[in-house]
Each structure stands twice: as structure tokens, then as C-alpha cells.
Motif scaffolding. Sequence first.
Motif, mmCIF file in Angstrom:
data_model
loop_
_atom_site.group_PDB
_atom_site.id
_atom_site.type_symbol
_atom_site.label_atom_id
_atom_site.label_comp_id
_atom_site.label_asym_id
_atom_site.label_seq_id
_atom_site.Cartn_x
_atom_site.Cartn_y
_atom_site.Cartn_z
ATOM 1 N N VAL A 1 0.840 -1.203 0.000
ATOM 2 C CA VAL A 1 0.000 0.000 0.000
ATOM 3 C C VAL A 1 0.871 1.247 0.000
ATOM 4 O O VAL A 1 0.597 2.226 -0.714
ATOM 5 C CB VAL A 1 -0.953 -0.010 1.220
ATOM 6 C CG1 VAL A 1 -1.659 1.330 1.353
ATOM 7 C CG2 VAL A 1 -1.962 -1.133 1.093
ATOM 8 N N MET A 2 1.920 1.217 0.782
ATOM 9 C CA MET A 2 2.821 2.366 0.881
ATOM 10 C C MET A 2 3.431 2.683 -0.488
ATOM 11 O O MET A 2 3.451 3.841 -0.923
ATOM 12 C CB MET A 2 3.933 2.056 1.893
ATOM 13 C CG MET A 2 4.913 3.180 2.111
ATOM 14 S SD MET A 2 6.101 2.744 3.437
ATOM 15 C CE MET A 2 7.027 4.269 3.560
ATOM 16 N N GLY B 1 4.103 -4.213 13.909
ATOM 17 C CA GLY B 1 4.895 -4.033 12.689
ATOM 18 C C GLY B 1 4.098 -3.301 11.624
ATOM 19 O O GLY B 1 4.608 -2.401 10.929
ATOM 20 N N THR B 2 2.806 -3.654 11.486
ATOM 21 C CA THR B 2 1.950 -2.996 10.510
ATOM 22 C C THR B 2 1.704 -1.551 10.916
ATOM 23 O O THR B 2 1.698 -0.639 10.075
ATOM 24 C CB THR B 2 0.612 -3.745 10.406
ATOM 25 O OG1 THR B 2 0.865 -5.112 10.107
ATOM 26 C CG2 THR B 2 -0.258 -3.146 9.330
ATOM 27 N N ALA B 3 1.492 -1.317 12.205
ATOM 28 C CA ALA B 3 1.294 0.053 12.689
ATOM 29 C C ALA B 3 2.502 0.922 12.382
ATOM 30 O O ALA B 3 2.363 2.093 11.987
ATOM 31 C CB ALA B 3 1.024 0.023 14.189
ATOM 32 N N ALA B 4 3.688 0.367 12.537
ATOM 33 C CA ALA B 4 4.906 1.117 12.224
ATOM 34 C C ALA B 4 4.952 1.481 10.749
ATOM 35 O O ALA B 4 5.364 2.590 10.369
ATOM 36 C CB ALA B 4 6.129 0.299 12.616
ATOM 37 N N HIS B 5 4.512 0.547 9.860
ATOM 38 C CA HIS B 5 4.472 0.817 8.427
ATOM 39 C C HIS B 5 3.533 1.986 8.129
ATOM 40 O O HIS B 5 3.856 2.877 7.322
ATOM 41 C CB HIS B 5 4.005 -0.420 7.659
ATOM 42 C CG HIS B 5 5.128 -1.327 7.254
ATOM 43 N ND1 HIS B 5 6.066 -0.958 6.317
ATOM 44 C CD2 HIS B 5 5.452 -2.577 7.639
ATOM 45 C CE1 HIS B 5 6.936 -1.947 6.154
ATOM 46 N NE2 HIS B 5 6.578 -2.945 6.951
ATOM 47 N N LEU C 1 2.547 4.448 10.087
ATOM 48 C CA LEU C 1 3.092 5.716 10.576
ATOM 49 C C LEU C 1 4.212 6.217 9.654
ATOM 50 O O LEU C 1 4.318 7.428 9.394
ATOM 51 C CB LEU C 1 3.608 5.550 12.004
ATOM 52 C CG LEU C 1 2.540 5.191 13.050
ATOM 53 C CD1 LEU C 1 3.169 5.017 14.419
ATOM 54 C CD2 LEU C 1 1.444 6.258 13.087
ATOM 55 N N LYS C 2 5.026 5.299 9.149
ATOM 56 C CA LYS C 2 6.065 5.694 8.194
ATOM 57 C C LYS C 2 5.433 6.210 6.901
ATOM 58 O O LYS C 2 5.954 7.140 6.266
ATOM 59 C CB LYS C 2 6.976 4.509 7.893
ATOM 60 C CG LYS C 2 7.895 4.115 9.033
ATOM 61 C CD LYS C 2 8.742 2.911 8.638
ATOM 62 C CE LYS C 2 9.658 2.490 9.777
ATOM 63 N NZ LYS C 2 10.463 1.280 9.433
ATOM 64 N N LEU C 3 4.306 5.587 6.516
ATOM 65 C CA LEU C 3 3.624 6.026 5.306
ATOM 66 C C LEU C 3 3.122 7.456 5.454
ATOM 67 O O LEU C 3 3.255 8.279 4.533
ATOM 68 C CB LEU C 3 2.454 5.070 5.016
ATOM 69 C CG LEU C 3 1.546 5.428 3.833
ATOM 70 C CD1 LEU C 3 2.355 5.587 2.552
ATOM 71 C CD2 LEU C 3 0.457 4.366 3.657
ATOM 72 N N GLN D 1 4.374 9.773 7.319
ATOM 73 C CA GLN D 1 5.550 10.643 7.276
ATOM 74 C C GLN D 1 6.051 10.812 5.841
ATOM 75 O O GLN D 1 6.447 11.916 5.435
ATOM 76 C CB GLN D 1 6.653 10.068 8.161
ATOM 77 C CG GLN D 1 6.298 10.058 9.653
ATOM 78 C CD GLN D 1 7.323 9.307 10.477
ATOM 79 O OE1 GLN D 1 8.227 8.667 9.941
ATOM 80 N NE2 GLN D 1 7.177 9.373 11.799
ATOM 81 N N ALA D 2 6.021 9.712 5.046
ATOM 82 C CA ALA D 2 6.476 9.789 3.657
ATOM 83 C C ALA D 2 5.537 10.665 2.830
ATOM 84 O O ALA D 2 5.987 11.424 1.952
ATOM 85 C CB ALA D 2 6.549 8.378 3.060
ATOM 86 N N ILE D 3 4.224 10.579 3.092
ATOM 87 C CA ILE D 3 3.256 11.427 2.385
ATOM 88 C C ILE D 3 3.539 12.893 2.668
ATOM 89 O O ILE D 3 3.474 13.760 1.783
ATOM 90 C CB ILE D 3 1.813 11.055 2.819
ATOM 91 C CG1 ILE D 3 1.464 9.654 2.301
ATOM 92 C CG2 ILE D 3 0.813 12.086 2.308
ATOM 93 C CD1 ILE D 3 0.146 9.119 2.844
ATOM 94 N N ARG D 4 3.895 13.198 3.903
ATOM 95 C CA ARG D 4 4.205 14.573 4.287
ATOM 96 C C ARG D 4 5.421 15.081 3.525
ATOM 97 O O ARG D 4 5.483 16.246 3.124
ATOM 98 C CB ARG D 4 4.446 14.638 5.796
ATOM 99 C CG ARG D 4 4.614 16.051 6.346
ATOM 100 C CD ARG D 4 4.782 15.998 7.848
ATOM 101 N NE ARG D 4 3.608 15.379 8.480
ATOM 102 C CZ ARG D 4 3.621 14.846 9.695
ATOM 103 N NH1 ARG D 4 4.740 14.837 10.403
ATOM 104 N NH2 ARG D 4 2.517 14.336 10.207
ATOM 105 N N LEU D 5 6.423 14.209 3.308
ATOM 106 C CA LEU D 5 7.616 14.609 2.559
ATOM 107 C C LEU D 5 7.285 14.945 1.108
ATOM 108 O O LEU D 5 8.017 15.699 0.456
ATOM 109 C CB LEU D 5 8.660 13.488 2.611
ATOM 110 C CG LEU D 5 9.316 13.236 3.963
ATOM 111 C CD1 LEU D 5 10.227 12.020 3.889
ATOM 112 C CD2 LEU D 5 10.099 14.463 4.419
ATOM 113 N N LEU D 6 6.185 14.388 0.567
ATOM 114 C CA LEU D 6 5.768 14.681 -0.810
ATOM 115 C C LEU D 6 4.902 15.935 -0.893
ATOM 116 O O LEU D 6 4.378 16.266 -1.962
ATOM 117 C CB LEU D 6 5.000 13.484 -1.391
ATOM 118 C CG LEU D 6 5.805 12.196 -1.599
ATOM 119 C CD1 LEU D 6 4.907 11.084 -2.115
ATOM 120 C CD2 LEU D 6 6.973 12.427 -2.554
ATOM 121 N N GLY D 7 4.702 16.633 0.224
ATOM 122 C CA GLY D 7 3.929 17.863 0.222
ATOM 123 C C GLY D 7 2.446 17.661 0.446
ATOM 124 O O GLY D 7 1.656 18.598 0.223
ATOM 125 N N ALA D 8 2.047 16.476 0.860
ATOM 126 C CA ALA D 8 0.629 16.200 1.126
ATOM 127 C C ALA D 8 0.473 15.883 2.615
ATOM 128 O O ALA D 8 1.455 15.781 3.367
ATOM 129 C CB ALA D 8 0.134 15.048 0.267
#
Length: 314
Positions: free
Chosen positions: A220-221, A249-253, A255-257, A259-266
Motif C-alpha cells: 500500500v505504501m 509491525g503494521t502500525a509502524a508501516h 506511521l512511516k507512510l 511521514q512519507a506522504i508529508r515529505l511529498l507535500g501532502a
Amino acid sequence: MREAPPPEPSVPSIRDELEELRDELRQKALPGERLIETHRRLAGESLERRRRADLLERIAECLPINIFAKDSEHRYLLANRNVSKLAERESSEVIGKTDFDLAPEPAARAIRASDERLLARGGMLLEELELESAAGVKRHLLVGKTLVQSEQTEERVLIGFSIDITESKRVERELRDKIALIEQQRAVIRALSTPIIEVWDRVLTVPMLGALDSARAGAVMEDLLADVSRRGARFAILDLTGVEAMDTGTAAHLLKLVQAIRLLGAEGIITGVPPGGAKAMVGLGLDLGGITTLASLREGLWYCMKRMRAGAVA
């Protein structure tokens, strides 16, 4: 008075004389006897050589491979029955001929190029060749060949073998096609199980159903980040209302997702977190203050609309 008779010769002395005489005769053997001995020895060696040659010929004819030998002019010196079948000729029509005499020109050129590669590099050459017969039938051959020196003429002779692997190539191709089809089906199933929907202009949502493990969260990420970048999305809602189970482990994924969305400006928004998911997220011991979490997808959509309106007014 009578005289005593002379003593008789002892037996051992006669035997010794006979042995000496026999040794002397052996040393004085006639040249003809030596020739007979030599002839017998050579005849025995020749018989053994013929026996070995016959055994090698039987092996060459019985094995399901093509065995051949060529001289420096690329003429066949030896070819077993399988080579004759491959050339669609009688055995007598193969010896002394080149591949250009026996095969269509494209196939002959491919074989000659293979021979030239061996002559240039030496050693042992092992490679695959695709050849087409005069009837248009394509065959795949695994070819191995090397160079040896003839004891009689000291000429370099090319010896080799080839194995028809056409059927195994067909099976391999079918297997690759099946694997590609399975991968396509898996991608379709993954897309259907976690569809990415543009519910509003620049607003994406991913409704997740069933069990959510680390592998699925990782997929999904990857897909969501690609869509956020491609569509220039401003918000991405991860709706977990239909998720049955989720581990740390899934929850960590997830939360990382976000954070990654935020890095793309969303902005990443998580909605409908189940009790087990909430427990898993808290168990990570991370600061969730910077992540927007809402009770339902409906609330998430209202949140996005308000933020977009506020931005438009501003």
C-alpha cells in the motif's frame, strides 16, 4: 677278483644339464620364432583396441546426444546416428561434408560462427544455439566442443556434442508466461483489495479491509506514494474501518507512510482505527501528536473539505 662297476650319473646333474641346454636354445631362438611372438603380441593389442573402439562406437550410438568431430577445414570426420538424423541425411552423406553442405545457410552460419569462437579462444566452449531446419522447424541445442590434436597427423581436430533442449526451452517459456500471469493477477488482486480512490479533487482515500499485515502495508505504501506524486494530491486518507487485525509491525508501516506522504507535500490522515490498531500504535511508544486521526472516513472527508476551503479563502 671282479672290478666294481662305474657309478651311475646322478639325477640332479642330468636335470641341470637339460636346463642349461634349454636356456641356450632360448638364447639362440630363430628370428622367425621372435617374429611369431611379436605378431601374437601385436595381434592381442590390436584386438583390445578394436574392442575398445567398438565399445566407444556403441556408446556414441546409444546415447541420446549428437557426437561429432571435424577437421581444420570444418569437414565432418565422425558423426553418430543422431547427427545424421538432425541433418536429415544418411550417415555416409555426412562424413567429408561441411555444415553448409548439410544445413540451411542461416543454421550453417550459426554453427560456423560457434566453431570460430572456439578456434579463437581455445579451451572448452559451452553455449546454446537456435537452429532452423529447411522445413522451418526451430530447434534449441546445448553445444559443447573443444580442440584435440591427432596422434597420427598432428592436426587439430574439433570434437564436440550437442543436446536437443527444445522441449525444455518450451517448458521454461511456458513457466515464465505462467509466472508473469500470476504476477499480473496478484497485482490486480492487490489493487482490488486496497483500491486508491480520488474522492475529491486532489483528495485520495485508501479503504482497507480484512487482515492487514506488514507485507500488505508495504505494498500500500508503494502504490499510494506513487499516486500522491503522480496526481499531485493534497490529502491522503488511510481508512482502517474494515481492518480486522493489525500488529505493531503494521502500525509502524502506516506511521512511516504518513511521514512519507508529508515529505511529498501532502497530508496523511488515518481514520477508523480499530481498538487493536490503536493499542498497537500506542505500543510503539511514538509521539502521534503530529498525525491526524479521525473516527470515520466521513469525518476525514469533512476535514479535507474544510482545510481546502480555508486555503481557498486565504
